[in-house]
Design a protein around this motif. Structure first.
Motif, PDB file in Angstrom:
ATOM      1  N   CYS A  69      40.476  24.398  84.353  1.00  8.14           N
ATOM      2  CA  CYS A  69      40.301  23.697  83.059  1.00  8.14           C
ATOM      3  C   CYS A  69      40.397  22.184  83.208  1.00  8.14           C
ATOM      4  O   CYS A  69      39.670  21.443  82.551  1.00  8.14           O
ATOM      5  CB  CYS A  69      41.383  24.171  82.083  1.00  8.14           C
ATOM      6  N   HIS A 128      31.850  27.610  81.958  1.00 13.84           N
ATOM      7  CA  HIS A 128      33.285  27.651  81.681  1.00 13.84           C
ATOM      8  C   HIS A 128      33.551  27.733  80.183  1.00 13.84           C
ATOM      9  O   HIS A 128      34.384  28.510  79.725  1.00 13.84           O
ATOM     10  CB  HIS A 128      33.968  26.425  82.277  1.00 13.84           C
ATOM     11  N   CYS A 136      36.082  29.901  77.768  1.00 18.68           N
ATOM     12  CA  CYS A 136      37.361  29.201  77.560  1.00 18.68           C
ATOM     13  C   CYS A 136      37.370  28.525  76.199  1.00 18.68           C
ATOM     14  O   CYS A 136      36.685  27.539  75.972  1.00 18.68           O
ATOM     15  CB  CYS A 136      37.601  28.186  78.673  1.00 18.68           C
ATOM     16  N   CYS A 159      38.801  24.710  76.127  1.00 25.69           N
ATOM     17  CA  CYS A 159      37.864  23.654  76.519  1.00 25.69           C
ATOM     18  C   CYS A 159      36.749  23.497  75.487  1.00 25.69           C
ATOM     19  O   CYS A 159      36.304  22.369  75.223  1.00 25.69           O
ATOM     20  CB  CYS A 159      37.291  23.946  77.904  1.00 25.69           C
TER      21      CYS A 159
HETATM   22 ZN   LIG Z   1      39.053  25.880  80.200  1.00 27.35          ZN
END
Ligand SMILES: [Zn+2]
Length: 233
Positions: free
Chosen positions: A3, A29, A33, A36
């Motif tokens: 991250c 990602h 996630c 994020c």
């Molecule tokens: Zn992340």
């Protein structure tokens, strides 16, 4: 993918300045996630487009800033112009202070006495002076010598200072064998021989101009002259 690395890349991704590969990594990602993705949403929100009111406010601020700058530079330009004008005026004043002007006649300005060797001695009590002007003319069947002291403001001030510790005459002229000698300044002016002169007058004026006058014009000027010495019949 970490991250932290993604979050370092997010601002670049947000501004679309990262490479294709990085963008792909970030997107992969973000898909998995939430943290994020939320951060990206925050980043995208951040540079909020200004509301019309705000935009107007900004413009106004900017233009008033420019106005201040304009006024400042106008003020600066004015002060430079004023300085230039001031210098020019000062130079004019100094030039005027350096221009000799005739000393006006007053009681006791000059004394005149004929010495035994037929030299006329004139003593000047007018303080500082720059030079003596003189010319001879026949006026009403009389051979007359006209003379005048002139001085600059500087000479006048210097004379005033000198007179604090020296008393008496500040100038001496002798009129003799066709010459007028200023023994103070060492100047010599050609004049009529003393034994041909009938009278000596003080005439304050511009002698360059007086010399150019014809007889009637000169006679009109000569009416202002003050008699200093006259040959007794
Ligand atoms: Zn992340």
């Amino acid at each position: 993918m970490n991250c932290k690395i993604i979050q370092d890349l997010l601002p670049l991704y947000c501004d679309r300045v990262c490479s294709e590969e990085s963008a792909q990594l970030v997107e992969e990602h973000l898909a998995g996630c939430g943290d994020c993705a939320a951060l990206l949403a925050e980043l995208r929100k951040e540079p909020t487009p200004a509301s019309p009111e705000e935009a107007e406010e900004n413009t106004r601020e900017q233009s008033s800033f420019q106005a201040v700058r304009r006024r400042f530079s106008l003020k600066r330009r004015r002060s430079v112009a004023a300085a230039v004008l001031g210098t020019a005026l000062l130079l004019l004043v100094l030039a005027a202070a350096d221009r000799p002007r005739p000393v006006e006649y007053r009681e006791g300005l000059l004394t005149a006495a004929l010495a035994e060797d037929s030299v006329l001695d004139l003593y000047y009590y007018g303080g500082g002076y720059t030079s003596v002007d003189a010319l001879c003319r026949k006026v009403e069947e009389e051979n007359a010598l006209f003379l005048c002291y002139d001085r600059t403001v500087r000479a006048q001030l210097l004379g005033a200072v000198e007179s604090l510790w020296s008393e008496g005459a500040s100038g001496h002229l002798s009129v003799g064998n066709g010459l007028l000698l200023d023994s103070e300044k060492g100047d010599v002016i050609q004049v009529m021989p003393m034994d041909e002169l009938d009278a000596v007058y003080y005439l304050s004026g511009d002698y360059d101009n007086l010399m150019r006058l014809d007889a009637p014009e000169f006679q009109a000027e000569a009416e202002r002259a003050v008699l200093l010495w006259e040959r007794l019949p």
